[in-house]
Design an enzyme around this catalytic site. Sequence first.
Site, PDB file in Angstrom:
ATOM      1  N   ASP A   1       0.826  -1.233   0.000  1.00 54.21           N
ATOM      2  CA  ASP A   1       0.000   0.000   0.000  1.00 54.21           C
ATOM      3  C   ASP A   1       0.848   1.266   0.000  1.00 54.21           C
ATOM      4  O   ASP A   1       0.584   2.203  -0.754  1.00 54.21           O
ATOM      5  CB  ASP A   1      -1.050   0.000   1.125  1.00 54.21           C
ATOM      6  CG  ASP A   1      -0.522  -0.157   2.534  1.00 54.21           C
ATOM      7  OD1 ASP A   1       0.703  -0.384   2.704  1.00 54.21           O
ATOM      8  OD2 ASP A   1      -1.333  -0.040   3.483  1.00 54.21           O
TER       9      ASP A   1
ATOM     10  N   GLY B   1      -2.449  -8.271  13.931  1.00 53.81           N
ATOM     11  CA  GLY B   1      -2.450  -7.951  12.505  1.00 53.81           C
ATOM     12  C   GLY B   1      -3.850  -7.741  11.954  1.00 53.81           C
ATOM     13  O   GLY B   1      -4.067  -7.808  10.749  1.00 53.81           O
TER      14      GLY B   1
ATOM     15  N   SER C   1      -5.615  -4.945  12.624  1.00 49.69           N
ATOM     16  CA  SER C   1      -5.813  -3.494  12.543  1.00 49.69           C
ATOM     17  C   SER C   1      -6.759  -2.912  13.580  1.00 49.69           C
ATOM     18  O   SER C   1      -7.676  -2.158  13.253  1.00 49.69           O
ATOM     19  CB  SER C   1      -6.327  -3.102  11.158  1.00 49.69           C
ATOM     20  OG  SER C   1      -5.359  -3.368  10.235  1.00 49.69           O
TER      21      SER C   1
ATOM     22  N   GLU D   1      -2.380   8.250  12.665  1.00 50.06           N
ATOM     23  CA  GLU D   1      -1.404   7.163  12.852  1.00 50.06           C
ATOM     24  C   GLU D   1       0.018   7.652  12.512  1.00 50.06           C
ATOM     25  O   GLU D   1       0.973   7.370  13.230  1.00 50.06           O
ATOM     26  CB  GLU D   1      -1.801   5.985  11.946  1.00 50.06           C
ATOM     27  CG  GLU D   1      -0.909   4.784  12.041  1.00 50.06           C
ATOM     28  CD  GLU D   1      -1.409   3.717  13.011  1.00 50.06           C
ATOM     29  OE1 GLU D   1      -2.597   3.677  13.330  1.00 50.06           O
ATOM     30  OE2 GLU D   1      -0.559   2.919  13.453  1.00 50.06           O
TER      31      GLU D   1
ATOM     32  N   ASP E   1      -5.477  -0.217   5.935  1.00 45.75           N
ATOM     33  CA  ASP E   1      -6.265  -0.590   7.114  1.00 45.75           C
ATOM     34  C   ASP E   1      -7.424   0.371   7.337  1.00 45.75           C
ATOM     35  O   ASP E   1      -8.558  -0.038   7.598  1.00 45.75           O
ATOM     36  CB  ASP E   1      -5.379  -0.599   8.366  1.00 45.75           C
ATOM     37  CG  ASP E   1      -4.180  -1.509   8.205  1.00 45.75           C
ATOM     38  OD1 ASP E   1      -4.160  -2.298   7.241  1.00 45.75           O
ATOM     39  OD2 ASP E   1      -3.266  -1.436   9.046  1.00 45.75           O
TER      40      ASP E   1
HETATM   41  C1  GLA Z   1       0.093  -2.545   8.464  1.00 45.69           C
HETATM   42  C2  GLA Z   1      -0.111  -1.134   7.898  1.00 45.69           C
HETATM   43  C3  GLA Z   1      -0.733  -1.187   6.496  1.00 45.69           C
HETATM   44  C4  GLA Z   1       0.044  -2.138   5.586  1.00 45.69           C
HETATM   45  C5  GLA Z   1       0.275  -3.474   6.279  1.00 45.69           C
HETATM   46  C6  GLA Z   1       1.172  -4.370   5.478  1.00 45.69           C
HETATM   47  O1  GLA Z   1      -1.134  -3.156   8.690  1.00 45.69           O
HETATM   48  O2  GLA Z   1      -0.930  -0.377   8.736  1.00 45.69           O
HETATM   49  O3  GLA Z   1      -0.792   0.108   5.951  1.00 45.69           O
HETATM   50  O4  GLA Z   1       1.243  -1.557   5.156  1.00 45.69           O
HETATM   51  O5  GLA Z   1       0.859  -3.321   7.567  1.00 45.69           O
HETATM   52  O6  GLA Z   1       0.583  -4.702   4.279  1.00 45.69           O
END
Ligand code: GLA
Length: 394
Positions: free
Chosen positions: A37, A124, A126, A160, A172
Amino acid sequence: MDFLPQDVAVKFRERFSAEPLLVRAPGRINLIGEHTDYNDGFVMPAAIDYGTYFALAPATDGVTEIFSLKFNETFGLDLDGEIIPVKNPSWVNYLLGVIHQLKQHGRLKPFKCVFGGNIPIGSGLSSSASVECGFAFALNELNKLNIDRQKLVLIAQWSEHNFVGVKCGIMDQFASMMSKKGHVILLDCRSLAYSYSPFQLSEHSLVLCDTRVKHALVDSDYNTRRQECERGVARLQKHYPEVRSLRDVDEQMLRNHEGEFEGKEFNRCLYVVQEIARVQSANHDLKNNNLAAFGKKMFETHRGLSELYQVSCEELDFFVDIAQKHTGVIGARMMGGGFGGCTINLVRNEAIDEFITALTKSYQSSFGKEAGIYRVALENGVSIVREHDLNMIL
Ligand code: GLA
């Protein structure tokens, strides 16, 4: 401890004796497209049925107070004063950054807020984006600021970056805000153009396996990866001035200049360039209902994340290894920023129980740890929870 919307509502009424606006902000999964991203690439996320829940109402006494159920802690602030990050408690910074940005859209009324949720932290999924997005959405509603969802996504990401200090991409926050029930989003992180694809697995299910480990230095390692990609781009720009990000680079361009990269830069860039291409072809697999081909790409993504991008860890590799050897699993990989957290697995329905048992048993015997297992459904993005929905949950 997990909290549901009704817990948040009950606590709010108990503390503030008022009827709150209730907002649900989901966590997310990502099928494929990891660490792409912030390189202007593609991602394929979806919101899930785990979330952070907010209860808010205007403050009748003019004093703004935010109560975190998880930390059992209250934070009071003056909305008209200067809004800057605080050292303690650190959970407040996710929210303060949002307030900082929203204040530029109009005066915010003092409010009371209670929040809590059930997204496992550090897995992971979010949870931080859901906190930022849910809070931004709720304050936008409460103050009738009329900011559209895409703008709220950017406000959440700004928080963030600037108040939490993680230079995350857009995935996310976008997924938490914009998702559609039963669908995955294909998002172009350069233009923010997106489309929804129905995600019907028929004979398969998504199973998340949580290592329940989060290694130290995660945030700084994340920022380092981003810098390595940016340095790679700067090197290529000497030869290809039109290149703005790794999105504009192909494998051949990288290989032509391999000798000019330093440290791990080449491997980092190679992974990203391959992954951006992989998401596009995985999207075709999905459209053609070719789940087997899609699953194979998930395994390839994991290999890249583990060997080239080096954001995996022993426990995640162990999980993917078990999945790969299991005939009932057609795709698996680590998900999210990495260094711990979950793997996402595409599992044949009749093999699920057996797979879960095999994985949890071997994790226990090899690492002495208990794996978390989540079977998730794909949900809408941030939304208001109505009394009617609450009665259905109760
Ligand atoms: C975290 C970041 C996202 C993305 C992922 C990896 O979740 O917040 O923006 O970069 O890692 O894909």
